[in-house]
Design a protein around this motif. Sequence first.
Motif, PDB file in Angstrom:
ATOM      1  N   ARG A   1      10.151   5.701   0.273  1.00 42.96           N
ATOM      2  CA  ARG A   1      10.892   6.410  -0.612  1.00 42.96           C
ATOM      3  C   ARG A   1      10.233   6.435  -2.066  1.00 42.96           C
ATOM      4  N   ALA A   2       9.860   5.422  -2.495  1.00 39.79           N
ATOM      5  CA  ALA A   2       9.242   5.447  -3.867  1.00 39.79           C
ATOM      6  C   ALA A   2       8.064   6.398  -3.906  1.00 39.79           C
ATOM      7  N   LEU A   3       7.313   6.489  -2.789  1.00 43.97           N
ATOM      8  CA  LEU A   3       6.024   7.495  -2.618  1.00 43.97           C
ATOM      9  C   LEU A   3       6.706   8.933  -2.940  1.00 43.97           C
ATOM     10  N   VAL A   4       7.822   9.128  -2.064  1.00 43.63           N
ATOM     11  CA  VAL A   4       8.127  10.554  -2.295  1.00 43.63           C
ATOM     12  C   VAL A   4       8.740  10.857  -3.453  1.00 43.63           C
TER      13      VAL A   4
ATOM     14  N   LEU B   1       7.962  13.616  -6.474  1.00 47.51           N
ATOM     15  CA  LEU B   1       9.144  14.761  -7.095  1.00 47.51           C
ATOM     16  C   LEU B   1       9.638  14.075  -8.266  1.00 47.51           C
ATOM     17  N   HIS B   2       8.761  13.344  -8.946  1.00 47.91           N
ATOM     18  CA  HIS B   2       9.168  12.369 -10.450  1.00 47.91           C
ATOM     19  C   HIS B   2       9.944  13.907 -11.356  1.00 47.91           C
ATOM     20  N   PRO B   3      10.640  13.417 -12.249  1.00 48.67           N
ATOM     21  CA  PRO B   3      11.272  14.482 -12.747  1.00 48.67           C
ATOM     22  C   PRO B   3      10.370  15.406 -13.834  1.00 48.67           C
ATOM     23  N   THR B   4       9.305  14.464 -14.407  1.00 45.83           N
ATOM     24  CA  THR B   4       8.459  15.064 -15.173  1.00 45.83           C
ATOM     25  C   THR B   4       7.520  16.120 -14.491  1.00 45.83           C
ATOM     26  N   ARG B   5       7.111  15.859 -13.172  1.00 46.53           N
ATOM     27  CA  ARG B   5       6.309  16.880 -12.392  1.00 46.53           C
ATOM     28  C   ARG B   5       7.292  17.822 -12.295  1.00 46.53           C
TER      29      ARG B   5
ATOM     30  N   GLY C   1      15.307  14.253  -4.318  1.00 44.73           N
ATOM     31  CA  GLY C   1      14.901  15.487  -4.879  1.00 44.73           C
ATOM     32  C   GLY C   1      16.138  16.121  -5.625  1.00 44.73           C
ATOM     33  N   ASP C   2      17.076  15.313  -6.005  1.00 45.91           N
ATOM     34  CA  ASP C   2      18.254  15.890  -6.697  1.00 45.91           C
ATOM     35  C   ASP C   2      17.547  16.812  -7.992  1.00 45.91           C
ATOM     36  N   GLN C   3      16.730  16.273  -8.640  1.00 46.00           N
ATOM     37  CA  GLN C   3      16.345  16.828  -9.908  1.00 46.00           C
ATOM     38  C   GLN C   3      15.652  18.165  -9.817  1.00 46.00           C
ATOM     39  N   LEU C   4      15.028  18.131  -8.708  1.00 43.79           N
ATOM     40  CA  LEU C   4      14.312  19.312  -8.029  1.00 43.79           C
ATOM     41  C   LEU C   4      15.129  20.355  -7.997  1.00 43.79           C
ATOM     42  N   ALA C   5      16.308  20.027  -7.069  1.00 43.37           N
ATOM     43  CA  ALA C   5      17.107  21.048  -6.661  1.00 43.37           C
ATOM     44  C   ALA C   5      17.838  21.509  -7.976  1.00 43.37           C
ATOM     45  N   ARG C   6      18.381  20.793  -8.964  1.00 37.74           N
ATOM     46  CA  ARG C   6      19.257  21.022  -9.971  1.00 37.74           C
ATOM     47  C   ARG C   6      17.954  21.884 -10.907  1.00 37.74           C
TER      48      ARG C   6
END
Length: 409
Positions: free
Chosen positions: A113-116, A120-124, A363-368
Amino acid sequence: MLFRSWERAPTTTDATGAGSGVVAGARPGADGGGQRWPDVARVTDHVGVAHLLVTRHALVREVLTDPIRYRPDNALDAVTPMPVAALRTLAAHRFRLPPTLANNSGVSHPEIRALVAEALHPTRVAAQRDWLAALVRRRVAALDATLDTGVPVDLHAGLAADLPLLVLARLVELPDAPVAAVKDFARAALELFWAPLDADRQQTLATEVGRFHLVLREFAATGGGLAGRLRAAGHPPDVVVGALFFLLVAGQETTSQFLTLLLHRLTGEPAVLAGLRDGSVAVADVVEEGLRLEPPIVTWRRVAAVDTTLGGTAVPAGTSIVLWLARAGRDPAIVPAPDEFRPGQPGSRRHLAFGAGPHRCVGDQLARMEAATVVAETAELLAGVRVARAPWCPDNLTFRMPDTFLVHR
């Protein structure tokens, strides 16, 4: 939306977990028909398997945040048992789904999970916003020009369907496969594992999923990005493939579904569109209210690991538990207007569209971000169209999977 056979069959459970058939003390309905459901209901699926359906927000959250009593081991189990022929087809393509993300209750889960989450880090994610906004703007301009000619346009195929996949590919360096092939594979997987099916359809889907699984296996052995980091951390090939498999479903297909569902909802909310255009309604609030009312993932599953109780109902070990995420978002206990689209209303952000607890969507921040970008860029277009054909969703336990969404000027 649930399995359609469940939508009109609420029952309560007594202290032993047996269905009483009486909806005493049930909570107000949120399915548009005024129906009332109990907090915990016993339901039977299309193949005769019994489940406990949990409808109340507090109880759904209780299950999701307690990995000791409720395990995720059944999260990816096929709801229609596969016949031998389909299983042989999958085996011939070396298809396996070991515990990786959604179905992993083991010690390897935090590291995977940490690698995923790092990918998908919010900065990226934020770094993709300008690129995505420019792409959406070009597509909206093309759709607008077509509408000007009097021809209807499909906002699902022409705008929403592939956007999340294109962004995800940039973030995790997905295999260089045609977009159409990846989308077909993802929808086939959602149908194969979560839909009521006959044997012929299962065989067709198993062939499609198996073939693409071989592509993922080849990429997992040599690819960079997330695949390379998983390999470097010492995870075996099956785990790398399983992580990629789940990302191609949860990391993009669900978001494209949500975009289509939200766009459709907004065409029926003229006051919200007016507020978006004059700045009195915040885009972020629209996205959260959309997630609450139109989540693409309707339910999720857990299995009881021990004998326990839930909301006063006895739950024997081994019980399949279906968590009605969509209904939890319409619980009157969390929002004052549960069935109305009111961006910014108190409790709007307490929805469980992304789950909760140790398996909450990474991936919540990505979807948002993707949804906010699409809403901001389409508000003007949506205000000037009418629905020619609303999206239709096939019967599925967990995913809504909307299809064509036609609008005209």
